[in-house]
Enzyme design. Structure first.
Site, PDB file in Angstrom:
ATOM      1  N   ARG A 131       0.850  -1.190   0.000  1.00  0.00           N
ATOM      2  CA  ARG A 131       0.000   0.000   0.000  1.00  0.00           C
ATOM      3  C   ARG A 131       0.889   1.245   0.000  1.00  0.00           C
ATOM      4  NH1 ARG A 131      -2.240  -3.739   3.488  1.00  0.00           N
ATOM      5  NH2 ARG A 131      -4.317  -4.474   2.886  1.00  0.00           N
ATOM      6  N   HIS A 141      -3.379  -9.611   2.491  1.00  0.00           N
ATOM      7  CA  HIS A 141      -4.790  -9.878   2.729  1.00  0.00           C
ATOM      8  C   HIS A 141      -4.905 -11.076   3.671  1.00  0.00           C
ATOM      9  CE1 HIS A 141      -6.065  -7.852  -1.308  1.00  0.00           C
ATOM     10  NE2 HIS A 141      -5.765  -6.982  -0.378  1.00  0.00           N
ATOM     11  N   TYR A 161      -3.081 -17.881   8.187  1.00  0.00           N
ATOM     12  CA  TYR A 161      -1.660 -18.184   8.101  1.00  0.00           C
ATOM     13  C   TYR A 161      -0.858 -17.106   8.825  1.00  0.00           C
ATOM     14  CZ  TYR A 161      -2.483 -21.687   4.439  1.00  0.00           C
ATOM     15  OH  TYR A 161      -2.892 -22.775   3.735  1.00  0.00           O
TER      16      TYR A 161
END
Length: 406
Positions: free
Chosen positions: A243, A360, A370
């Site tokens: 980002r 994500h 995870y």
């Protein structure tokens, strides 16, 4: 004999220096002096005689004076000194009056600073200073009504900044809840504004996903002649597809260039989870060149004006505009969609590896998230294949399939 309204209205000061006292009932009396008529109540507390001032006539009527007397008697019965209670109430009101929306907002921003990125704090502060403080900043936060906040939001909405209006409403709500927790406001008044604003139009960040067009913009990036900080950030944006706020707030302490890793702490991540970005050889080269320029400071991309802050959020997008790419064609954030689309549809990379690298939420077959190191070796290989593919696109050598990227 109890006092009457007529008597109180007509009685005059007799001229005695100490004034005149007229008893009502249950220790309430009117003290008439040259300066005015004063309500007093005598009482005993912890064995000591006390005198409580209840106000001045005619502001305090006979009926109101009796009500205040009864309330004071109830406090005494409950073991509370009415005089102390009055002082405490006066102090609380003074604190509330001095606790303006602006003072509470700045206190809130200071409290959350350790858990927010510098960019987020800068944006929130700017929103408040430009849009909210001029209108309600000086008002005691305990006196602000829903309509006061709505008036602020409607001005923002009228400019067409509907998404910003919603975000500022949310930020104001956080300030109010902070004030409630601090005992300086009764409730969050923004909850009454649900549905008062227009819905945010759904939109996606503009992105280029056709390989030949990606090649063209990469060539434009490498030909860019602007500030070296901006050029390096431009080069890294498609390589890392993090980002924009994460890239511009990157700190040298987070990097291990020898190991080829960038470890972003959870406090800087949208999902609030530590994130690892494997660095391809090309990314390391760009970062080493930046280290020669900014390696002695905190930020990889410091502000051009001061090393104490990171690069402005508009820098990369402004550079793209100067290169002829409008916001309807591509944005810095849009390179995440570029990577997601091409890695999946063109290069055939595993979607879960791509999503994991995009930071994500990715879960296993049992619904468990995870951890940050999951498939790190495989993601490292994917990031190198991606960097090599971008080089080939820039050089006009890559086709539209995974074999051409090899």
């Amino acid at each position: 004999m109890p006092l009457t309204d007529t008597f109180i209205r007509q009685v005059k000061h007799s001229g005695k220096p100490a004034g005149d006292k007229y008893t009502d009932s249950q220790a309430l009396y009117l003290h008439v002096k040259e300066a005015g008529k004063y309500w007093r109540m005598s009482y005993r507390f912890n064995g000591k005689q006390r005198l409580l001032a209840l106000g001045v006539y005619p502001t305090i009527t006979l009926a109101r004076a009796r009500q205040l007397r009864d309330e004071a008697r109830q406090l005494v019965s409950a073991g509370i000194d009415p005089m102390q209670a009055k002082r405490d109430d006066r102090a609380a009101k003074a604190v509330a009056a001095s606790s303006t929306f602006e003072s509470m907002a700045r206190a809130y921003l200071k409290k959350i600073a350790p858990d927010r990125t510098p960019g987020t704090l800068e944006k929130n502060t700017s929103w408040l200073e430009k849009n909210v403080f001029p209108a309600i900043g000086a008002m005691p936060i305990s006196t602000i009504k829903p309509r006061d906040v709505l008036a602020v939001l409607e001005k923002i909405e009228a400019r067409g900044a509907i998404e910003s209006a919603h975000k500022i409403k949310q930020l104001c709500g956080q300030v109010f809840r902070f004030a409630v927790a601090s005992g300086l406001a009764e409730r969050d008044v923004t909850t009454d504004l649900r549905g008062a604003l227009s819905a945010v139009p759904k939109a996606h960040y503009a992105a280029i996903t056709a390989p030949e067009q990606v090649g063209a913009i990469l060539r434009a990036i490498y030909a860019y002649s602007g500030h070296p900080y901006a050029k390096a950030a431009l080069k890294l944006t498609p390589l890392l597809f993090v980002r924009p706020g994460e890239l511009r707030a990157a700190e040298w302490s987070e990097f291990d260039l020898d190991a080829g890793e960038w470890r972003i702490p959870a406090t800087k991540m949208k999902m609030g989870i530590d994130h690892i970005v494997p660095l391809a050889r090309q990314a390391v080269e760009v970062l080493r060149s930046m280290h020669l320029l900014t390696g002695e400071g905190k930020y990889v991309f410091p502000s051009i004006r001061t090393n104490d802050r990171c690069m402005s959020e508009n820098t990369v997008n402004a550079a793209l505009r100067s290169m002829g790419y409008s916001k309807d064609i591509v944005t810095a954030h849009g390179f995440r969609a570029t990577a997601r689309t091409i890695l999946d549809e063109v290069l055939g990379e595993r979607p879960d590896f791509i999503e994991h690298q995009l930071a994500h939420a990715v879960r296993d077959a049992n619904g468990r998230a995870y951890n940050r190191t999951a498939f790190l070796k495989e993601r490292r290989q994917m990031m190198q294949r991606w960097a090599d593919y971008l080089d080939n696109l820039r050089d006009g050598l890559a086709g539209n399939g995974p074999l051409a990227a090899a």
